[in-house]
Write an enzyme that holds these catalytic residues in place. Structure first.
Site, PDB file in Angstrom:
ATOM      1  N   ASP A   8      89.058 -15.688 -23.490  1.00  0.00           N
ATOM      2  CA  ASP A   8      87.816 -14.977 -23.789  1.00  0.00           C
ATOM      3  C   ASP A   8      87.936 -13.867 -24.828  1.00  0.00           C
ATOM      4  OD1 ASP A   8      89.255 -13.027 -22.510  1.00  0.00           O
ATOM      5  OD2 ASP A   8      88.218 -13.248 -20.600  1.00  0.00           O
ATOM      6  N   GLU A  65      83.993 -10.025 -23.389  1.00  0.00           N
ATOM      7  CA  GLU A  65      84.701 -11.243 -22.967  1.00  0.00           C
ATOM      8  C   GLU A  65      83.798 -12.271 -22.298  1.00  0.00           C
ATOM      9  OE1 GLU A  65      85.818  -8.161 -22.441  1.00  0.00           O
ATOM     10  OE2 GLU A  65      87.708  -8.056 -23.541  1.00  0.00           O
ATOM     11  N   HIS A 100      92.438  -1.013 -20.161  1.00  0.00           N
ATOM     12  CA  HIS A 100      92.101  -1.159 -21.578  1.00  0.00           C
ATOM     13  C   HIS A 100      90.701  -1.689 -21.840  1.00  0.00           C
ATOM     14  CE1 HIS A 100      92.169  -5.569 -21.701  1.00  0.00           C
ATOM     15  NE2 HIS A 100      93.126  -5.488 -20.803  1.00  0.00           N
ATOM     16  N   ARG A 148      87.049  -2.496 -22.867  1.00  0.00           N
ATOM     17  CA  ARG A 148      86.110  -1.800 -23.758  1.00  0.00           C
ATOM     18  C   ARG A 148      84.936  -1.181 -22.992  1.00  0.00           C
ATOM     19  NH1 ARG A 148      88.282  -4.666 -28.054  1.00  0.00           N
ATOM     20  NH2 ARG A 148      87.789  -3.845 -30.117  1.00  0.00           N
ATOM     21  N   HIS A 164      98.255   0.917 -23.040  1.00  0.00           N
ATOM     22  CA  HIS A 164      97.796  -0.008 -24.076  1.00  0.00           C
ATOM     23  C   HIS A 164      97.755   0.740 -25.411  1.00  0.00           C
ATOM     24  CE1 HIS A 164      95.177  -2.847 -26.150  1.00  0.00           C
ATOM     25  NE2 HIS A 164      95.321  -3.693 -25.142  1.00  0.00           N
ATOM     26  N   GLU A 179      91.965 -22.110 -19.824  1.00  0.00           N
ATOM     27  CA  GLU A 179      91.372 -21.090 -18.939  1.00  0.00           C
ATOM     28  C   GLU A 179      89.844 -21.130 -19.057  1.00  0.00           C
ATOM     29  OE1 GLU A 179      91.591 -16.520 -19.004  1.00  0.00           O
ATOM     30  OE2 GLU A 179      93.463 -17.033 -18.010  1.00  0.00           O
TER      31      GLU A 179
HETATM   32  C1  UD1 Z   1      91.796  -7.271 -26.700  1.00  0.00           C
HETATM   33  C2  UD1 Z   1      90.726  -8.272 -26.253  1.00  0.00           C
HETATM   34  C3  UD1 Z   1      90.581  -8.241 -24.744  1.00  0.00           C
HETATM   35  C4  UD1 Z   1      91.921  -8.432 -24.051  1.00  0.00           C
HETATM   36  C5  UD1 Z   1      92.903  -7.409 -24.584  1.00  0.00           C
HETATM   37  C6  UD1 Z   1      94.266  -7.632 -23.987  1.00  0.00           C
HETATM   38  C7  UD1 Z   1      88.769  -8.682 -27.682  1.00  0.00           C
HETATM   39  C8  UD1 Z   1      87.467  -8.174 -28.146  1.00  0.00           C
HETATM   40  N1  UD1 Z   1      89.436  -7.891 -26.843  1.00  0.00           N
HETATM   41  O1  UD1 Z   1      91.323  -5.975 -26.417  1.00  0.00           O
HETATM   42  O2  UD1 Z   1      89.702  -9.291 -24.343  1.00  0.00           O
HETATM   43  O3  UD1 Z   1      91.745  -8.242 -22.673  1.00  0.00           O
HETATM   44  O4  UD1 Z   1      93.004  -7.544 -26.008  1.00  0.00           O
HETATM   45  O5  UD1 Z   1      95.114  -6.551 -24.184  1.00  0.00           O
HETATM   46  O6  UD1 Z   1      89.184  -9.732 -28.088  1.00  0.00           O
HETATM   47  N2  UD1 Z   1      96.653  -2.104 -31.086  1.00  0.00           N
HETATM   48  C9  UD1 Z   1      97.826  -1.870 -31.750  1.00  0.00           C
HETATM   49  N3  UD1 Z   1      98.861  -2.765 -31.612  1.00  0.00           N
HETATM   50  C10 UD1 Z   1      98.763  -3.875 -30.812  1.00  0.00           C
HETATM   51  C11 UD1 Z   1      97.566  -4.094 -30.115  1.00  0.00           C
HETATM   52  C12 UD1 Z   1      96.522  -3.204 -30.271  1.00  0.00           C
HETATM   53  O7  UD1 Z   1      97.983  -0.884 -32.446  1.00  0.00           O
HETATM   54  O8  UD1 Z   1      99.743  -4.628 -30.722  1.00  0.00           O
HETATM   55  C13 UD1 Z   1      95.541  -1.150 -31.239  1.00  0.00           C
HETATM   56  C14 UD1 Z   1      94.916  -1.220 -32.652  1.00  0.00           C
HETATM   57  O9  UD1 Z   1      94.500   0.052 -33.021  1.00  0.00           O
HETATM   58  C15 UD1 Z   1      93.701  -2.132 -32.420  1.00  0.00           C
HETATM   59  C16 UD1 Z   1      93.294  -1.655 -31.034  1.00  0.00           C
HETATM   60  O10 UD1 Z   1      94.504  -1.459 -30.315  1.00  0.00           O
HETATM   61  O11 UD1 Z   1      92.717  -1.966 -33.397  1.00  0.00           O
HETATM   62  C17 UD1 Z   1      92.363  -2.552 -30.274  1.00  0.00           C
HETATM   63  O12 UD1 Z   1      92.818  -3.889 -30.248  1.00  0.00           O
HETATM   64  P1  UD1 Z   1      91.731  -5.053 -29.931  1.00  0.00           P
HETATM   65  O13 UD1 Z   1      92.431  -6.346 -29.931  1.00  0.00           O
HETATM   66  O14 UD1 Z   1      90.557  -4.886 -30.815  1.00  0.00           O
HETATM   67  O15 UD1 Z   1      91.209  -4.679 -28.508  1.00  0.00           O
HETATM   68  P2  UD1 Z   1      91.930  -4.690 -27.098  1.00  0.00           P
HETATM   69  O16 UD1 Z   1      91.387  -3.545 -26.342  1.00  0.00           O
HETATM   70  O17 UD1 Z   1      93.381  -4.779 -27.300  1.00  0.00           O
HETATM   71  N1  UDP Z   2     101.667  -6.904 -19.659  1.00  0.00           N
HETATM   72  C1  UDP Z   2     102.866  -6.677 -20.338  1.00  0.00           C
HETATM   73  N2  UDP Z   2     103.219  -5.384 -20.605  1.00  0.00           N
HETATM   74  C2  UDP Z   2     102.455  -4.328 -20.262  1.00  0.00           C
HETATM   75  C3  UDP Z   2     101.230  -4.566 -19.586  1.00  0.00           C
HETATM   76  C4  UDP Z   2     100.867  -5.881 -19.315  1.00  0.00           C
HETATM   77  O1  UDP Z   2     103.607  -7.610 -20.656  1.00  0.00           O
HETATM   78  O2  UDP Z   2     102.844  -3.162 -20.533  1.00  0.00           O
HETATM   79  C5  UDP Z   2     101.260  -8.312 -19.390  1.00  0.00           C
HETATM   80  C6  UDP Z   2     100.806  -8.628 -17.975  1.00  0.00           C
HETATM   81  O3  UDP Z   2     101.886  -9.043 -17.167  1.00  0.00           O
HETATM   82  C7  UDP Z   2      99.796  -9.741 -18.190  1.00  0.00           C
HETATM   83  C8  UDP Z   2      99.194  -9.429 -19.541  1.00  0.00           C
HETATM   84  O4  UDP Z   2     100.123  -8.547 -20.185  1.00  0.00           O
HETATM   85  O5  UDP Z   2     100.410 -11.022 -18.282  1.00  0.00           O
HETATM   86  C9  UDP Z   2      97.867  -8.770 -19.372  1.00  0.00           C
HETATM   87  O6  UDP Z   2      97.461  -8.229 -20.577  1.00  0.00           O
HETATM   88  P1  UDP Z   2      96.216  -7.243 -20.695  1.00  0.00           P
HETATM   89  O7  UDP Z   2      96.024  -6.512 -19.422  1.00  0.00           O
HETATM   90  O8  UDP Z   2      96.431  -6.450 -21.934  1.00  0.00           O
HETATM   91  O9  UDP Z   2      95.017  -8.238 -20.987  1.00  0.00           O
HETATM   92  P2  UDP Z   2      93.976  -9.036 -20.068  1.00  0.00           P
HETATM   93  O10 UDP Z   2      94.748  -9.926 -19.156  1.00  0.00           O
HETATM   94  O11 UDP Z   2      93.127  -8.036 -19.368  1.00  0.00           O
HETATM   95  O12 UDP Z   2      93.171  -9.809 -21.070  1.00  0.00           O
END
Ligand code: UD1
Ligand code: UDP
Length: 385
Positions: A97, A133, A222, A224, A255, A119
């Site tokens: 999602d 999502e 994390h 939104r 995160h 999924e």
């Molecule tokens: C995204 C997904 C969410 C998922 C989550 C898992 C969307 C809209 N959101 O949310 O569904 O649950 O990932 O974690 O698809 N950033 C870094 N380095 C990284 C990752 C993130 O710096 O490796 C920072 C950046 O500033 C980036 C921000 O986090 O712009 C947000 O990342 P983004 O993928 O937009 O949103 P998530 O909250 O991570």
């Molecule tokens: N996870 C990880 N390191 C962390 C936190 C989470 O490897 O510091 C793993 C966790 O075991 C799970 C996945 O990341 O498999 C979940 O990711 P997240 O919570 O970012 O996303 P969501 O599942 O909510 O989309």
């Protein structure tokens, strides 16, 4: 020979798709398997690719600090265009999602390439929770031709949306494949175990603190839709809990989203070091995180994936959301929704820490999400199609 393009971009998609890539790669006569990462996450994605030793064929490298939904969607859609024209795969695989999944599915649709959705069928039917999502997965579900649902319940959601039964397969969730493979690796390798403890120490948490019976609450957040007041409530509750229970460790791998960190700083201050029994650490690599889930007393999270993993490890999960698309563990009694309400978080964590009978009731190991063979089932189905 079928040409497959497997697309993902965030940490959780990578954890759930890498085992599938590995499984397809075991069948080179049947499948030409290519991997495209969008790089929606950068560091957190690369951590997972390294663990599963996967080298993508394409990397759109789209991440920008503080990106919004328009940034992700447009950059993935445009980036995928050229790759799809060049590769013209028979099937594009997307997961779950995220905005990566939906934009990649749409990109495939624009080339009239069938999409396989892993999924598939999770629903809250509230388009703002989780946001974006719930809408992402509904759109992807509408586009997808092949739907791989983790549970009978998710299949049923699709049936109710008039998806044809012949295009839905219940496989279990590939996250359990990932989890089991990692646990096997950890359990069979003493050197790896020491390495993990050392990595955790380097990350800022000494796991040997738990050897004398000390308890640890593992926290992640994390979503939104929780930004703003929701996160402030969460942080205030955690602050109060860590003061109320000085003998319990509270560990929060943060995160990388800046919105998450801003909320933490606004409640705990600029310096997140030396906070006694409160440990804010960088996001952990998957092996280290699994070790922490295995060692904790309970989990407080708004994550989707952790709701699926922790029940299998017998750890109660309090979910800081008002809805969940994963009601199976809720029904089994090992997961409970507490929203972002300060009082509810306080009272439920306190009850689990103080009421042994309640804790035992919630800590039964259940695993409604799979048996570790989901990837094999998906590959078998794709062979037969
Ligand atoms: C995204 C997904 C969410 C998922 C989550 C898992 C969307 C809209 N959101 O949310 O569904 O649950 O990932 O974690 O698809 N950033 C870094 N380095 C990284 C990752 C993130 O710096 O490796 C920072 C950046 O500033 C980036 C921000 O986090 O712009 C947000 O990342 P983004 O993928 O937009 O949103 P998530 O909250 O991570
Ligand atoms: N996870 C990880 N390191 C962390 C936190 C989470 O490897 O510091 C793993 C966790 O075991 C799970 C996945 O990341 O498999 C979940 O990711 P997240 O919570 O970012 O996303 P969501 O599942 O909510 O989309």
């Amino acid at each position: 020979m079928k040409k497959l393009l497997i697309v993902f971009g965030t940490r959780p998609e990578a954890i759930k798709m890498c085992p599938l890539v590995k499984e397809f790669q075991k069948h080179p006569k049947d499948f030409d398997t290519k991997v495209c990462v969008t790089g929606q996450h950068r560091e957190m994605l690369d951590q997972v690719l390294a663990i599963f030793d996967i080298k993508p064929d394409y990397d759109l490298n789209i991440m920008k600090s503080g990106q919004d939904l328009y940034d992700i969607t447009c950059r993935v859609l445009l980036g995928m265009r050229d790759i799809l024209i060049k590769e013209h795969p028979d099937v594009v695989f997307v997961h779950g999602d995220t905005s990566t999944s939906t934009a990649a599915a749409l990109a495939a649709f624009y080339q009239q390439i069938p999409v396989a959705h892993i999924e598939a069928g999770l629903r809250t039917y509230n388009i703002y929770s989780p946001w974006p999502e719930e809408m992402n997965r509904q759109i992807t579900g509408r586009i997808a031709t092949y739907n791989f649902s983790p549970t009978p319940l998710s299949k049923n959601n699709l049936l109710q949306e008039n998806v044809s039964e012949k295009n839905i397969w219940v496989t279990g969730n590939t996250v359990i494949d990932a989890l089991y493979s990692v646990i096997e690796r950890i359990n069979s390798d003493d050197t790896l175990q020491s390495q993990i403890s050392q990595n955790l120490l380097n990350a800022g948490y000494d796991i040997s603190r738990l050897s004398n019976g000390k308890r640890m609450v593992l926290i992640t957040g994390h979503r939104r839709e929780n930004f703003g007041d929701g996160f402030i409530n969460i942080c205030n509750a955690i602050k109060e809990l860590k003061n109320k229970y000085p003998d319990v460790d509270f560990v929060y791998p943060m995160h990388l989203n800046p919105n998450v960190r801003n909320a933490i700083h606004s409640v705990f201050g600029e310096n997140l070091q030396n906070l006694g029994n409160m440990f804010f650490i960088e996001p952990l690599e998957y092996l280290e995180f699994v070790q922490m889930m295995n060692s904790c007393y309970l989990v407080l999270t708004d994550s989707g994936g952790i709701q699926e993993e922790a029940p299998g490890l017998g750890k109660p999960v309090l979910v800081m959301r008002n809805t969940t698309e994963r009601p199976e563990a809720l029904d089994a009694g090992t997961v409970k929704l507490v929203g972002t309400d300060y009082d509810l978080i306080m009272s439920d964590v306190s009850r689990l820490l103080e009421d042994g009978a309640y804790y035992n009731q919630m800590s039964q190991a259940v695993n409604p999400y799979g048996d570790g063979l989901a990837c094999q089932r998906i590959v078998k189905t794709m062979k037969e199609l």
